[in-house]
Design an enzyme around this catalytic site. Sequence first.
Site, PDB file in Angstrom:
ATOM      1  N   ASP A  99      -3.547  -2.016   5.830  1.00 46.65           N
ATOM      2  CA  ASP A  99      -2.754  -1.946   4.602  1.00 46.65           C
ATOM      3  C   ASP A  99      -1.305  -1.665   5.013  1.00 46.65           C
ATOM      4  OD1 ASP A  99      -3.902  -0.834   1.416  1.00 46.65           O
ATOM      5  OD2 ASP A  99      -1.865  -1.485   1.930  1.00 46.65           O
ATOM      6  N   ASP A 200       1.232  -3.875   0.492  1.00 44.11           N
ATOM      7  CA  ASP A 200       1.357  -3.041  -0.699  1.00 44.11           C
ATOM      8  C   ASP A 200       2.641  -3.384  -1.475  1.00 44.11           C
ATOM      9  OD1 ASP A 200       0.239  -0.620  -2.021  1.00 44.11           O
ATOM     10  OD2 ASP A 200       2.223   0.170  -1.610  1.00 44.11           O
ATOM     11  N   GLU A 256       0.026  -7.769  -2.302  1.00 46.54           N
ATOM     12  CA  GLU A 256      -0.242  -7.155  -3.603  1.00 46.54           C
ATOM     13  C   GLU A 256       1.055  -7.284  -4.374  1.00 46.54           C
ATOM     14  OE1 GLU A 256       0.213  -3.178  -4.372  1.00 46.54           O
ATOM     15  OE2 GLU A 256      -1.368  -3.031  -5.848  1.00 46.54           O
ATOM     16  N   HIS A 329      -9.215   0.233  -5.176  1.00 41.10           N
ATOM     17  CA  HIS A 329      -9.046   1.693  -5.243  1.00 41.10           C
ATOM     18  C   HIS A 329      -8.107   2.108  -6.380  1.00 41.10           C
ATOM     19  CE1 HIS A 329      -5.605   0.112  -3.212  1.00 41.10           C
ATOM     20  NE2 HIS A 329      -5.011   1.269  -3.371  1.00 41.10           N
ATOM     21  N   ASP A 330      -7.486   1.113  -7.040  1.00 39.55           N
ATOM     22  CA  ASP A 330      -6.567   1.425  -8.156  1.00 39.55           C
ATOM     23  C   ASP A 330      -7.192   1.120  -9.510  1.00 39.55           C
ATOM     24  OD1 ASP A 330      -3.680   0.026  -6.438  1.00 39.55           O
ATOM     25  OD2 ASP A 330      -4.448   2.087  -6.493  1.00 39.55           O
TER      26      ASP A 330
HETATM   27  O1  TEU Z   1      -0.408  -0.127  -6.102  1.00 39.75           O
HETATM   28  C1  TEU Z   1       0.729  -0.682  -6.740  1.00 39.75           C
HETATM   29  C2  TEU Z   1       0.479  -0.808  -8.143  1.00 39.75           C
HETATM   30  O2  TEU Z   1       0.839  -1.751  -8.769  1.00 39.75           O
HETATM   31  C3  TEU Z   1      -0.242   0.329  -8.726  1.00 39.75           C
HETATM   32  O3  TEU Z   1       0.754   1.262  -9.148  1.00 39.75           O
HETATM   33  C4  TEU Z   1      -1.039  -0.143  -9.853  1.00 39.75           C
HETATM   34  O4  TEU Z   1      -0.231  -0.945 -10.691  1.00 39.75           O
HETATM   35  C5  TEU Z   1      -1.475   1.058 -10.589  1.00 39.75           C
HETATM   36  O5  TEU Z   1      -2.066   1.910  -9.636  1.00 39.75           O
HETATM   37  C6  TEU Z   1      -2.455   0.633 -11.654  1.00 39.75           C
HETATM   38  O6  TEU Z   1      -2.644   1.767 -12.439  1.00 39.75           O
HETATM   39  C7  TEU Z   1      -0.180   0.072  -4.718  1.00 39.75           C
HETATM   40  C8  TEU Z   1      -1.394   0.767  -4.149  1.00 39.75           C
HETATM   41  O7  TEU Z   1      -2.532  -0.077  -4.322  1.00 39.75           O
HETATM   42  C9  TEU Z   1      -1.560   2.064  -4.896  1.00 39.75           C
HETATM   43  O8  TEU Z   1      -2.753   2.737  -4.476  1.00 39.75           O
HETATM   44  C10 TEU Z   1      -0.355   2.932  -4.572  1.00 39.75           C
HETATM   45  O9  TEU Z   1      -0.453   4.121  -5.338  1.00 39.75           O
HETATM   46  C11 TEU Z   1       0.945   2.207  -4.944  1.00 39.75           C
HETATM   47  O10 TEU Z   1       0.980   0.857  -4.514  1.00 39.75           O
HETATM   48  C12 TEU Z   1       2.113   2.888  -4.247  1.00 39.75           C
HETATM   49  O11 TEU Z   1       1.981   2.672  -2.847  1.00 39.75           O
END
Ligand code: TEU
Length: 553
Positions: A99, A200, A256, A329-330
Amino acid sequence: KMSKAWWKSSVIYQIYPRSFADSNGDGIGDLNGITEHLDYLKKLGVDVIWLSPIYKSPNDDNGYDISDYQDIMTDFGTMEDFDRMITEMHKRGIKLVMDLVVNHSSDEHRWFLESKKSKDNPYRDYYIWKDPKDGKEPTNWGACFGGSAWQFDETTGMYYLHCFSKKQPDLNWENPAVRDEVFRMMTWWCEKGVDGFRMDVISMISKDPAYPDGEIKDGLHGDMSPYVCNGPHVHEYLQEMNKRVLSRFDLITVGETPGVTTEEAKKYANLDGSELNMVFQFEHMGTTDGKYGKWTTRKPEMKKVRAVMNKWQTELEGKAWNSLYWDNHDQPRAVSRFGDDSPMYREISAKMIATCLHMLKGSPYIYQGEEIGMTNAYFKSISDYRDIEAINAYKEYTESGLMTEEEMLNCLKMISRDNARTPMQWDDSANAGFTTGTPWISVNKNYTQINAKAALEDKDSVFYYYQKLIRLRHQYEVIVEGVFHGLLEDNDDIYAYERTLGNEKLVVACNFTNKEVSCELFEENEGEELITNYKNHVAGALQPYETRVILYK
Ligand code: TEU
Ligand code: CA
């Protein structure tokens, strides 16, 4: 160098290392825990493992705040543990994707510790510093984890930008020295044998130089996304990354890209390989239509999800490559969000939504635990939550009076990221076999029924169904290359489509409801049934959550 695009027929499994397997009893997952479970993933049949960040981090955002890009997070182990893990993965023919979090670093990274020292420090322009405007923040932007996106720094009387938490200052990609640092670090990991990167929020690395105020859409702060997503130089930076790093190794790359549209995706994920292989889009997650951003208790409507997925399938055809996912994970757990996690329908609907996704065109992602139908945790108290996004949003929305504690807790139960971050459920022993210690976050109470051991012992489990879906993708070219065409696109209950390649036609039908619906789609006694989640199909109908895939030649 570039063997046949192996990544196009790959299935990628995402591990959230903190919650996967704890090998030393400290309650936190680690690299040796991953190494100990590689045979489980080999059995599942995945080709690639994507690890959420494992670099040194103070864990303000669980590793998405990196303080040293070339060392391993203390909680997760050592570089020797990493070397052993990648060796064991490669021994099993499994590739490793890291990542890459380079839109921002941790505020404890040495670059930031230098940058904040003085205005003329050589590292000052590694980050984005602005003078106050009318004595306050340079713009009205809200950070993704609450509050303003600008943090005032007393030492130099200026603000620094952090799109996420205060401890995640945005790197300044306009500075060629930053790009040099990132490309050198990426090369270092590639030379250690890493097979790719998940990047990311990579759509956010080029900001609109005007830094205008945003529209207030979440009831609290200005929306920064039009000014930080898909910015003026983002494709230039990715083409430079591709020339200087990506094109020199045989990699799989996925960006992403919050805010991405199909038009932008045709650049990010173009087929001539000048940027990335594919991107994650967010439209089908429906996290922008709540009254307060993502905070809603509503489940996405199949008709809306289908319209988005079908748009992406048809608009990228022949021009770019799709990623395919229901969770990560989000996001909340797939079967709770898109299926039906009631005891009666959990397994059958998990198989149905898996079929719907895996028969589409693109690269499918499986998030840890999705392959055994793990569900949302439905935590009852804010003290159960660990995610900075959940904790800050709860505080901000309840203290501002926009939502009551109960309303916010109901939203968190449905859509908090912690739903996906409860420990992987390995067996029915204490803490689901995840740890012999106290887990950093509570194990889902249903682990005694839902766990990998039980799944491996049940030939009709969700696990073996995913194993079959992966095998089908490896076996049938029509699943990888077939042209997508939507069917029954105004049907309220059934999501159906076909894939054609030469004289082969694959027909897929998924009943997204818990009732029997009529379906005249199949020439019943023709074609080869590749997969079904029902033994006794009733001609002309689909049972609750029934799915079928028929191949006509
Ligand atoms: O997520 C980016 C992102 O778009 C997230 O903020 C997502 O929109 C949100 O979590 C949905 O509720 C990436 C990573 O996947 C996330 O785990 C990190 O917290 C974020 O970037 C910052 O690095
Ligand atoms: Ca551990």
